[in-house]
Design a protein around this motif. Sequence first.
Motif, PDB file in Angstrom:
ATOM      1  N   GLU A   4     -27.806  -0.352  -2.733  1.00 37.94           N
ATOM      2  CA  GLU A   4     -26.598   0.287  -2.208  1.00 37.94           C
ATOM      3  C   GLU A   4     -25.719  -0.713  -1.465  1.00 37.94           C
ATOM      4  O   GLU A   4     -24.490  -0.694  -1.582  1.00 37.94           O
ATOM      5  N   ILE A   5     -26.350  -1.621  -0.703  1.00 37.69           N
ATOM      6  CA  ILE A   5     -25.574  -2.619   0.023  1.00 37.69           C
ATOM      7  C   ILE A   5     -24.833  -3.540  -0.941  1.00 37.69           C
ATOM      8  O   ILE A   5     -23.636  -3.824  -0.781  1.00 37.69           O
ATOM      9  N   ILE A   6     -25.537  -4.013  -1.956  1.00 42.98           N
ATOM     10  CA  ILE A   6     -24.916  -4.941  -2.904  1.00 42.98           C
ATOM     11  C   ILE A   6     -23.824  -4.246  -3.709  1.00 42.98           C
ATOM     12  O   ILE A   6     -22.764  -4.823  -3.979  1.00 42.98           O
ATOM     13  N   ARG A   7     -24.049  -3.005  -4.100  1.00 42.45           N
ATOM     14  CA  ARG A   7     -23.007  -2.276  -4.833  1.00 42.45           C
ATOM     15  C   ARG A   7     -21.759  -2.086  -3.974  1.00 42.45           C
ATOM     16  O   ARG A   7     -20.636  -2.189  -4.461  1.00 42.45           O
ATOM     17  N   GLY A   8     -21.976  -1.802  -2.688  1.00 42.26           N
ATOM     18  CA  GLY A   8     -20.819  -1.680  -1.799  1.00 42.26           C
ATOM     19  C   GLY A   8     -20.070  -2.994  -1.643  1.00 42.26           C
ATOM     20  O   GLY A   8     -18.836  -3.023  -1.630  1.00 42.26           O
ATOM     21  N   GLN A   9     -20.795  -4.114  -1.542  1.00 39.14           N
ATOM     22  CA  GLN A   9     -20.149  -5.416  -1.444  1.00 39.14           C
ATOM     23  C   GLN A   9     -19.373  -5.747  -2.711  1.00 39.14           C
ATOM     24  O   GLN A   9     -18.250  -6.271  -2.653  1.00 39.14           O
ATOM     25  N   LYS A  10     -19.954  -5.438  -3.870  1.00 37.36           N
ATOM     26  CA  LYS A  10     -19.241  -5.693  -5.130  1.00 37.36           C
ATOM     27  C   LYS A  10     -17.976  -4.843  -5.235  1.00 37.36           C
ATOM     28  O   LYS A  10     -16.918  -5.335  -5.658  1.00 37.36           O
ATOM     29  N   GLN A  11     -18.087  -3.589  -4.828  1.00 37.62           N
ATOM     30  CA  GLN A  11     -16.913  -2.722  -4.883  1.00 37.62           C
ATOM     31  C   GLN A  11     -15.813  -3.219  -3.959  1.00 37.62           C
ATOM     32  O   GLN A  11     -14.621  -3.205  -4.308  1.00 37.62           O
ATOM     33  N   TYR A  12     -16.201  -3.711  -2.771  1.00 37.70           N
ATOM     34  CA  TYR A  12     -15.200  -4.233  -1.840  1.00 37.70           C
ATOM     35  C   TYR A  12     -14.516  -5.467  -2.412  1.00 37.70           C
ATOM     36  O   TYR A  12     -13.285  -5.620  -2.309  1.00 37.70           O
ATOM     37  N   LEU A  13     -15.276  -6.360  -3.026  1.00 43.46           N
ATOM     38  CA  LEU A  13     -14.672  -7.549  -3.624  1.00 43.46           C
ATOM     39  C   LEU A  13     -13.741  -7.188  -4.771  1.00 43.46           C
ATOM     40  O   LEU A  13     -12.655  -7.767  -4.919  1.00 43.46           O
ATOM     41  N   GLU A  14     -14.149  -6.229  -5.581  1.00 41.87           N
ATOM     42  CA  GLU A  14     -13.297  -5.808  -6.697  1.00 41.87           C
ATOM     43  C   GLU A  14     -11.985  -5.207  -6.183  1.00 41.87           C
ATOM     44  O   GLU A  14     -10.899  -5.520  -6.700  1.00 41.87           O
ATOM     45  N   GLN A  15     -12.077  -4.356  -5.174  1.00 43.64           N
ATOM     46  CA  GLN A  15     -10.862  -3.746  -4.623  1.00 43.64           C
ATOM     47  C   GLN A  15      -9.980  -4.793  -3.947  1.00 43.64           C
ATOM     48  O   GLN A  15      -8.747  -4.724  -4.033  1.00 43.64           O
ATOM     49  N   SER A  16     -10.591  -5.767  -3.284  1.00 46.31           N
ATOM     50  CA  SER A  16      -9.792  -6.809  -2.638  1.00 46.31           C
ATOM     51  C   SER A  16      -9.048  -7.647  -3.659  1.00 46.31           C
ATOM     52  O   SER A  16      -7.923  -8.100  -3.402  1.00 46.31           O
ATOM     53  N   ALA A  17      -9.678  -7.880  -4.816  1.00 48.42           N
ATOM     54  CA  ALA A  17      -9.006  -8.656  -5.851  1.00 48.42           C
ATOM     55  C   ALA A  17      -7.924  -7.836  -6.553  1.00 48.42           C
ATOM     56  O   ALA A  17      -6.889  -8.384  -6.954  1.00 48.42           O
ATOM     57  N   LYS A  18      -8.133  -6.539  -6.674  1.00 52.32           N
ATOM     58  CA  LYS A  18      -7.147  -5.694  -7.368  1.00 52.32           C
ATOM     59  C   LYS A  18      -5.957  -5.345  -6.472  1.00 52.32           C
ATOM     60  O   LYS A  18      -4.837  -5.196  -6.967  1.00 52.32           O
ATOM     61  N   MET A  19      -6.200  -5.207  -5.158  1.00 52.19           N
ATOM     62  CA  MET A  19      -5.144  -4.788  -4.228  1.00 52.19           C
ATOM     63  C   MET A  19      -4.892  -5.922  -3.227  1.00 52.19           C
ATOM     64  O   MET A  19      -5.742  -6.231  -2.398  1.00 52.19           O
ATOM     65  N   SER A  20      -3.716  -6.542  -3.331  1.00 53.57           N
ATOM     66  CA  SER A  20      -3.363  -7.628  -2.413  1.00 53.57           C
ATOM     67  C   SER A  20      -2.929  -7.055  -1.062  1.00 53.57           C
ATOM     68  O   SER A  20      -2.370  -5.954  -0.982  1.00 53.57           O
ATOM     69  N   LEU A  21      -3.174  -7.820  -0.009  1.00 52.78           N
ATOM     70  CA  LEU A  21      -2.833  -7.421   1.354  1.00 52.78           C
ATOM     71  C   LEU A  21      -1.519  -8.080   1.767  1.00 52.78           C
ATOM     72  O   LEU A  21      -1.349  -9.291   1.606  1.00 52.78           O
ATOM     73  N   ILE A  22      -0.598  -7.279   2.284  1.00 55.25           N
ATOM     74  CA  ILE A  22       0.698  -7.781   2.760  1.00 55.25           C
ATOM     75  C   ILE A  22       0.879  -7.328   4.204  1.00 55.25           C
ATOM     76  O   ILE A  22       0.830  -6.137   4.502  1.00 55.25           O
ATOM     77  N   SER A  23       1.083  -8.297   5.103  1.00 55.99           N
ATOM     78  CA  SER A  23       1.337  -8.021   6.519  1.00 55.99           C
ATOM     79  C   SER A  23       2.816  -8.239   6.796  1.00 55.99           C
ATOM     80  O   SER A  23       3.351  -9.317   6.508  1.00 55.99           O
ATOM     81  N   VAL A  24       3.469  -7.222   7.370  1.00 60.80           N
ATOM     82  CA  VAL A  24       4.912  -7.261   7.611  1.00 60.80           C
ATOM     83  C   VAL A  24       5.149  -7.163   9.114  1.00 60.80           C
ATOM     84  O   VAL A  24       4.652  -6.235   9.774  1.00 60.80           O
TER      85      VAL A  24
END
Length: 321
Positions: free
Chosen positions: A227-247
């Motif tokens: 479960e921990i590894i699956r959560g880490q993989k999901q977080y990495l996938e979402q971070s790569a798919k959704m870029s962060l913009i600070s305004v």
Amino acid sequence: MFASVIRHSRGVISAALLLAACGGRPSEAIITGEIGGMAAGAPVVRMDSTEKLAAPDAAAMAVDPAAASAQFADRLVTYNASITLVVDDPAASMQKAAAIAAEFGGFVVSSNIYQVPPDMPQPRTPFEDSRAQPSKVSGVMQANLTMRVPAERRVQATERLRQLALDVRGESLSGQDITQEFSDLSARLRNLEAAETRLMAIMEGAATTIDVLAVYRELVTIREQLEIIRGQKQYLEQSAKMSLISVELLPSAGAQPVDVDTWQPLLVLKQSLAALLNGLQGLVNWVIYILIAVLPLVLLVVVPAWLLVRRWRRNRTAAAK
């Protein structure tokens, strides 16, 4: 016999967990029978020290551009952008920036609007009590916003944000390649899943309650790690798919408030009365100080001196007669 099977299975599971903890991938070269790019069944040709190696084939050494592009496209990269904008109204611009995030299929992570404290306090008035706190002017309003947008639409979203500004004060972009970390997590996940399958097979053949409990404890540990590894993989996938913009939204010079002190006659009256009482208090303190501390010292010095002078004058007058 079953106990020996359990011990043997634990050894297999421990080896699988060790591979998962090290983050190494399964050795595909051993599985497919290839070592160092050479087939396992291929004959080994021995060479004399006098023999020379043939020149490498240029066609074999050439890099295929299509393969290189495909390899680059498969990499996972996270992008974090930051932009500072000067706007007329930070609060209204923050709402517009949130609408831009939704327009491009993203969402707002956090938003904040706040008042910047003044840099320096205002000087005290002549009638203001020195013990009172100095008055301060009201600060300007600023806002900041953090959003996530799809990585392929990050450039368009940033361009739309620039259109909200009177001036772009600063902009930055940073990226991080997380391909290796993602691959390591995938390898660990495969090893743990294989260990889980093996434990399930062992549990089905368990004959005693002690054996079932032992396998169950191992299963619980492995499933927690899964479960921990699956959560880490999901977080990495979402971070790569959704870029962060600070305004960061700063007010323009015209939007900053005018510092005009309000007229408060009652406050001035109170401050004047306080100054008068402080002056009278100081005067009375000086009078008391002179009467108690200074006057006795003066009398001790002046009175004897006066008596001596008077006696000297009398003696002089008597001698003259």
